[in-house]
Design a protein around this motif. Structure first.
Motif, short mmCIF file in Angstrom:
data_model
loop_
_atom_site.label_atom_id
_atom_site.label_comp_id
_atom_site.label_asym_id
_atom_site.label_seq_id
_atom_site.Cartn_x
_atom_site.Cartn_y
_atom_site.Cartn_z
N LYS A 48 -59.68 -41.23 75.50
CA LYS A 48 -59.56 -42.40 75.01
C LYS A 48 -59.13 -42.27 73.41
O LYS A 48 -59.31 -41.15 72.78
N ALA A 49 -58.42 -43.16 72.91
CA ALA A 49 -57.93 -43.20 71.56
C ALA A 49 -59.09 -43.64 70.77
O ALA A 49 -60.04 -44.40 71.07
N HIS A 50 -59.13 -42.89 69.47
CA HIS A 50 -60.15 -43.21 68.63
C HIS A 50 -59.52 -44.11 67.59
O HIS A 50 -58.60 -43.74 66.73
N PHE A 66 -52.52 -38.88 70.78
CA PHE A 66 -50.90 -37.99 71.60
C PHE A 66 -51.47 -36.51 71.52
O PHE A 66 -50.91 -35.88 72.43
N ALA A 67 -52.03 -36.10 70.33
CA ALA A 67 -52.34 -34.77 70.45
C ALA A 67 -53.30 -34.10 71.16
O ALA A 67 -53.13 -33.17 71.94
N GLU A 68 -54.23 -35.01 71.65
CA GLU A 68 -55.27 -34.74 72.66
C GLU A 68 -54.66 -34.81 73.80
O GLU A 68 -55.08 -33.83 75.03
N VAL A 69 -53.80 -35.88 74.21
CA VAL A 69 -52.91 -36.04 75.53
C VAL A 69 -52.09 -34.52 75.82
O VAL A 69 -52.10 -33.81 76.84
N ALA A 98 -45.14 -47.60 75.56
CA ALA A 98 -46.23 -46.36 75.44
C ALA A 98 -45.47 -44.93 75.58
O ALA A 98 -45.42 -43.92 74.79
N GLN A 99 -44.66 -45.17 76.53
CA GLN A 99 -43.52 -43.86 77.03
C GLN A 99 -42.88 -43.38 75.86
O GLN A 99 -42.68 -42.46 75.61
N ALA A 100 -42.30 -44.66 75.33
CA ALA A 100 -41.22 -44.28 74.23
C ALA A 100 -41.87 -43.69 72.94
O ALA A 100 -41.52 -42.77 72.42
N ASP A 101 -43.20 -44.26 72.62
CA ASP A 101 -43.96 -43.74 71.48
C ASP A 101 -44.29 -42.13 71.66
O ASP A 101 -44.15 -41.51 70.88
N PHE A 102 -44.85 -42.07 73.14
CA PHE A 102 -45.13 -40.59 73.39
C PHE A 102 -43.97 -39.76 73.38
O PHE A 102 -44.10 -38.54 72.67
N ARG A 103 -42.80 -39.98 73.90
CA ARG A 103 -41.60 -39.29 73.73
C ARG A 103 -41.27 -38.77 72.41
O ARG A 103 -41.02 -37.71 72.17
N HIS A 104 -41.21 -39.97 71.47
CA HIS A 104 -40.97 -39.74 70.16
C HIS A 104 -41.99 -38.85 69.41
O HIS A 104 -41.48 -37.72 68.66
N TYR A 105 -43.33 -38.75 69.72
CA TYR A 105 -44.52 -37.75 69.29
C TYR A 105 -43.94 -36.53 69.71
O TYR A 105 -44.18 -35.60 69.13
#
Length: 126
Positions: free
Chosen positions: A31-33, A51-54, A72-79
């Motif tokens: 879960k996000a904090h 995203f670091a936890e994921v 969400a996928q695009a933001d995660f991919r960018h991260y």
């Protein structure tokens, strides 16, 4: 237990990481904090922490399928590309799906990896 394949159901508040093989499924929920501050950029820092936890949950997994909303996928991919370039190659695909059950998610991932591994010429581990 680290398994060969995993599927991640991701949105901006939570992630479900399912590692699996032919006989086993290991689930982890993240879960996000939320840090509600008026400080500029605090939402970005919270997202990066999430995203670091994921990414930490994906350590040691050879192939990962990311599912969820396209945003969400695009933001995660960018991260990943910016902050975790060594993990980019773990993610073999992105699929937009809308709130599947755990069983539906595993079925989707097994079908995806069966096709992916055949196309790549990689035998699927048992």
């Amino acid at each position: 237990m680290s398994l060969f394949h995993a599927v991640v159901q991701l949105d901006h508040q939570k992630a479900q990481v399912l590692q699996f093989d032919a006989d086993h499924v290991v689930a982890e929920k993240i879960k996000a904090h939320s840090h509600h501050t008026k400080q500029h950029g605090s939402a970005v820092r919270s997202e990066h922490e999430f995203f670091a936890e994921v990414c930490a949950a994906l350590d040691g997994i050879t192939e990962v399928l990311i599912t969820g909303s396209s945003t969400a996928q695009a933001d995660f991919r960018h991260y990943l590309e910016k902050h975790r370039p060594h993990q980019v190659k773990q993610v073999v695909g992105y699929e937009t799906v809308d709130h599947p059950t755990e069983k539906q998610l595993i079925a989707l991932a097994r079908q995806y990896f069966l096709k992916h591994d055949r196309m790549a010429g990689v035998p699927t581990p048992t």
